[in-house]
Each structure stands twice: as C-alpha cells, then as structure tokens.
Motif scaffolding. Structure first.
Motif, PDB file in Angstrom:
ATOM      1  N   THR A  86      26.514 -21.305  22.970  1.00 25.68           N
ATOM      2  CA  THR A  86      26.114 -20.523  24.141  1.00 25.68           C
ATOM      3  C   THR A  86      27.001 -20.906  25.315  1.00 25.68           C
ATOM      4  O   THR A  86      27.550 -22.012  25.361  1.00 25.68           O
ATOM      5  CB  THR A  86      24.641 -20.749  24.508  1.00 25.68           C
ATOM      6  OG1 THR A  86      24.441 -22.151  24.705  1.00 25.68           O
ATOM      7  CG2 THR A  86      23.717 -20.244  23.420  1.00 25.68           C
ATOM      8  N   VAL A  87      27.128 -19.993  26.238  1.00 28.24           N
ATOM      9  CA  VAL A  87      27.865 -20.231  27.469  1.00 28.24           C
ATOM     10  C   VAL A  87      26.832 -20.620  28.518  1.00 28.24           C
ATOM     11  O   VAL A  87      25.807 -19.941  28.669  1.00 28.24           O
ATOM     12  CB  VAL A  87      28.640 -18.961  27.891  1.00 28.24           C
ATOM     13  CG1 VAL A  87      29.377 -19.186  29.200  1.00 28.24           C
ATOM     14  CG2 VAL A  87      29.598 -18.536  26.783  1.00 28.24           C
ATOM     15  N   SER A  88      27.078 -21.699  29.232  1.00 31.04           N
ATOM     16  CA  SER A  88      26.101 -22.183  30.210  1.00 31.04           C
ATOM     17  C   SER A  88      25.850 -21.139  31.288  1.00 31.04           C
ATOM     18  O   SER A  88      26.718 -20.317  31.613  1.00 31.04           O
ATOM     19  CB  SER A  88      26.582 -23.483  30.854  1.00 31.04           C
ATOM     20  OG  SER A  88      27.638 -23.213  31.761  1.00 31.04           O
ATOM     21  N   ALA A  89      24.660 -21.198  31.865  1.00 28.81           N
ATOM     22  CA  ALA A  89      24.287 -20.268  32.941  1.00 28.81           C
ATOM     23  C   ALA A  89      25.239 -20.406  34.124  1.00 28.81           C
ATOM     24  O   ALA A  89      25.620 -19.405  34.744  1.00 28.81           O
ATOM     25  CB  ALA A  89      22.848 -20.520  33.370  1.00 28.81           C
ATOM     26  N   ILE A  90      25.650 -21.610  34.423  1.00 27.01           N
ATOM     27  CA  ILE A  90      26.568 -21.833  35.545  1.00 27.01           C
ATOM     28  C   ILE A  90      27.899 -21.143  35.282  1.00 27.01           C
ATOM     29  O   ILE A  90      28.435 -20.443  36.144  1.00 27.01           O
ATOM     30  CB  ILE A  90      26.768 -23.347  35.783  1.00 27.01           C
ATOM     31  CG1 ILE A  90      25.467 -23.965  36.282  1.00 27.01           C
ATOM     32  CG2 ILE A  90      27.916 -23.599  36.746  1.00 27.01           C
ATOM     33  CD1 ILE A  90      25.469 -25.480  36.324  1.00 27.01           C
ATOM     34  N   ARG A  91      28.412 -21.279  34.079  1.00 27.45           N
ATOM     35  CA  ARG A  91      29.690 -20.648  33.744  1.00 27.45           C
ATOM     36  C   ARG A  91      29.568 -19.122  33.724  1.00 27.45           C
ATOM     37  O   ARG A  91      30.460 -18.412  34.173  1.00 27.45           O
ATOM     38  CB  ARG A  91      30.195 -21.169  32.396  1.00 27.45           C
ATOM     39  CG  ARG A  91      31.606 -20.719  32.096  1.00 27.45           C
ATOM     40  CD  ARG A  91      32.255 -21.555  31.032  1.00 27.45           C
ATOM     41  NE  ARG A  91      33.589 -21.074  30.763  1.00 27.45           N
ATOM     42  CZ  ARG A  91      34.191 -21.185  29.617  1.00 27.45           C
ATOM     43  NH1 ARG A  91      33.589 -21.805  28.614  1.00 27.45           N
ATOM     44  NH2 ARG A  91      35.402 -20.715  29.435  1.00 27.45           N
ATOM     45  N   ARG A  92      28.452 -18.606  33.196  1.00 31.14           N
ATOM     46  CA  ARG A  92      28.243 -17.148  33.172  1.00 31.14           C
ATOM     47  C   ARG A  92      28.213 -16.569  34.579  1.00 31.14           C
ATOM     48  O   ARG A  92      28.728 -15.487  34.818  1.00 31.14           O
ATOM     49  CB  ARG A  92      26.947 -16.797  32.432  1.00 31.14           C
ATOM     50  CG  ARG A  92      27.077 -16.818  30.930  1.00 31.14           C
ATOM     51  CD  ARG A  92      25.907 -16.140  30.228  1.00 31.14           C
ATOM     52  NE  ARG A  92      24.599 -16.394  30.797  1.00 31.14           N
ATOM     53  CZ  ARG A  92      23.792 -17.391  30.454  1.00 31.14           C
ATOM     54  NH1 ARG A  92      24.157 -18.239  29.512  1.00 31.14           N
ATOM     55  NH2 ARG A  92      22.615 -17.545  31.021  1.00 31.14           N
ATOM     56  N   LYS A  93      27.617 -17.293  35.529  1.00 31.59           N
ATOM     57  CA  LYS A  93      27.536 -16.818  36.910  1.00 31.59           C
ATOM     58  C   LYS A  93      28.911 -16.703  37.560  1.00 31.59           C
ATOM     59  O   LYS A  93      29.082 -15.952  38.514  1.00 31.59           O
ATOM     60  CB  LYS A  93      26.667 -17.752  37.755  1.00 31.59           C
ATOM     61  CG  LYS A  93      25.191 -17.611  37.505  1.00 31.59           C
ATOM     62  CD  LYS A  93      24.420 -18.537  38.419  1.00 31.59           C
ATOM     63  CE  LYS A  93      22.943 -18.482  38.108  1.00 31.59           C
ATOM     64  NZ  LYS A  93      22.162 -19.343  38.985  1.00 31.59           N
ATOM     65  N   GLU A  94      29.871 -17.446  37.052  1.00 28.70           N
ATOM     66  CA  GLU A  94      31.230 -17.430  37.620  1.00 28.70           C
ATOM     67  C   GLU A  94      32.055 -16.243  37.131  1.00 28.70           C
ATOM     68  O   GLU A  94      33.141 -16.006  37.643  1.00 28.70           O
ATOM     69  CB  GLU A  94      31.955 -18.729  37.252  1.00 28.70           C
ATOM     70  CG  GLU A  94      31.311 -19.970  37.834  1.00 28.70           C
ATOM     71  CD  GLU A  94      31.889 -21.266  37.272  1.00 28.70           C
ATOM     72  OE1 GLU A  94      32.615 -21.218  36.256  1.00 28.70           O
ATOM     73  OE2 GLU A  94      31.604 -22.316  37.857  1.00 28.70           O
ATOM     74  N   MET A  95      31.542 -15.513  36.155  1.00 30.26           N
ATOM     75  CA  MET A  95      32.294 -14.417  35.537  1.00 30.26           C
ATOM     76  C   MET A  95      31.596 -13.083  35.757  1.00 30.26           C
ATOM     77  O   MET A  95      30.369 -13.022  35.791  1.00 30.26           O
ATOM     78  CB  MET A  95      32.399 -14.629  34.021  1.00 30.26           C
ATOM     79  CG  MET A  95      33.172 -15.839  33.589  1.00 30.26           C
ATOM     80  SD  MET A  95      33.199 -15.973  31.786  1.00 30.26           S
ATOM     81  CE  MET A  95      31.656 -16.814  31.516  1.00 30.26           C
ATOM     82  N   SER A  96      32.403 -12.040  35.848  1.00 31.82           N
ATOM     83  CA  SER A  96      31.821 -10.697  35.798  1.00 31.82           C
ATOM     84  C   SER A  96      31.352 -10.454  34.366  1.00 31.82           C
ATOM     85  O   SER A  96      31.745 -11.177  33.433  1.00 31.82           O
ATOM     86  CB  SER A  96      32.865  -9.643  36.187  1.00 31.82           C
ATOM     87  OG  SER A  96      33.859  -9.537  35.177  1.00 31.82           O
ATOM     88  N   GLY A  97      30.539  -9.440  34.179  1.00 28.09           N
ATOM     89  CA  GLY A  97      30.102  -9.099  32.823  1.00 28.09           C
ATOM     90  C   GLY A  97      31.269  -8.766  31.926  1.00 28.09           C
ATOM     91  O   GLY A  97      31.297  -9.146  30.753  1.00 28.09           O
TER      92      GLY A  97
END
Length: 157
Positions: free
Chosen positions: A9-20
């Motif tokens: 899984t990709v961490s929530a913090i890392r996901r927030k740094e990226m666009s969809g």
C-alpha cells in the motif's frame, strides 16, 4: 503479468502529495506498489490517463467456480478496480474516492482458454462529491465479456 512488480500500500501521507493521476500512473508504470489483491488475483494496471484506466489479467484454473468457468467475482473485481482508478485519476491532490455501489453484467463465460483479458474503465462524470464510470472487459478479439457501472464517493484525504 510483469515479474518486476512490487505489492503493498502507499501511505496516506504519500498519497496526499500526489494528484490522482500521478498516483494511478505510478501504479501503471511500476513506481508505486500495486495492492496485494492484484498479486492474489494476478492482474496488472497497464495504462493510465486522466479518466481512463486499463487492467489486464490472464484467467487461470485458480479463478474457476464449481461450474468450471471463471468466477464472476473475478470480473467484478477487475471492473471495480479499473472504474474506481479511472475516477481516482481525475482527482486533485488531497482527494480520494471509494466505491458506493457498482453493477456488473456478465455477458460471456470466461475460461482459462479465453487468454488475456482487458478491463477498461472510463469516467462518465467526476464532480465535487460523486464520480461515475463505466467499465468493459474484452478478450483479445475485442469481444465483450462483462460490463459494469460504478458510483464513487469523492472525499478529502
């Protein structure tokens, strides 16, 4: 399926740094790990553009139901994944989505002899709170095997 894949899984913090779109393209190009259900079922995210995602899979004996055809849950998972990721690909940084409901129609039986199948999800609408998409699973000859629609909730991560 590519053998160089990583899963997790990709961490929530890392996901927030990226666009969809950045997130989904990372899944497609292998710079981000695929979810572990992709390893379990043997599918791969192979194409990602804004509002469009393609997943491919090779049905095998591991996917069979008692009648000897590929279980409908396999098709449902591929459709849920490609449609949901298509919606995710349209979202700005800090937004996520989750499936509220989806519908599938199984049009033709799938067997291991079907060969590689392709599940393509395309966004119909992506608003502030709700996104909708449609999906199609086809064989190598372009024949429709299954189709679906989804409604996803869009939210702040």
């Amino acid at each position: 399926m590519r053998t160089d894949r990583t899963y997790g899984t990709v961490s929530a913090i890392r996901r927030k740094e990226m666009s969809g779109l950045e997130f989904v393209q990372g899944l497609a190009d292998g710079t981000l790990p695929l979810n572990t259900i992709a390893r379990t079922l043997g599918y791969d995210v192979t194409e990602a553009a804004s509002g469009r995602v393609v997943i491919t899979a090779e049905p095998s004996d591991d996917h069979l139901n008692p009648a000897g055809t590929v279980h409908g849950g396999f098709s449902a998972t591929l459709l849920d994944s490609c449609m949901g990721l298509a919606i995710q690909s349209t979202l700005e940084k800090g937004l996520g989505s989750t499936t509220l409901e989806f519908k599938t129609s199984l049009v033709r039986p799938i067997t291991p002899e079907t060969g590689t199948i392709r599940a393509e999800g395309i966004v119909l609408s992506s608003g502030r709170r709700v996104g909708t998409a449609e999906g199609r699973i086809t064989d190598s000859k372009g024949r429709l095997l299954a189709q679906g629609t989804t409604t996803c909730l869009i939210f702040e991560n």
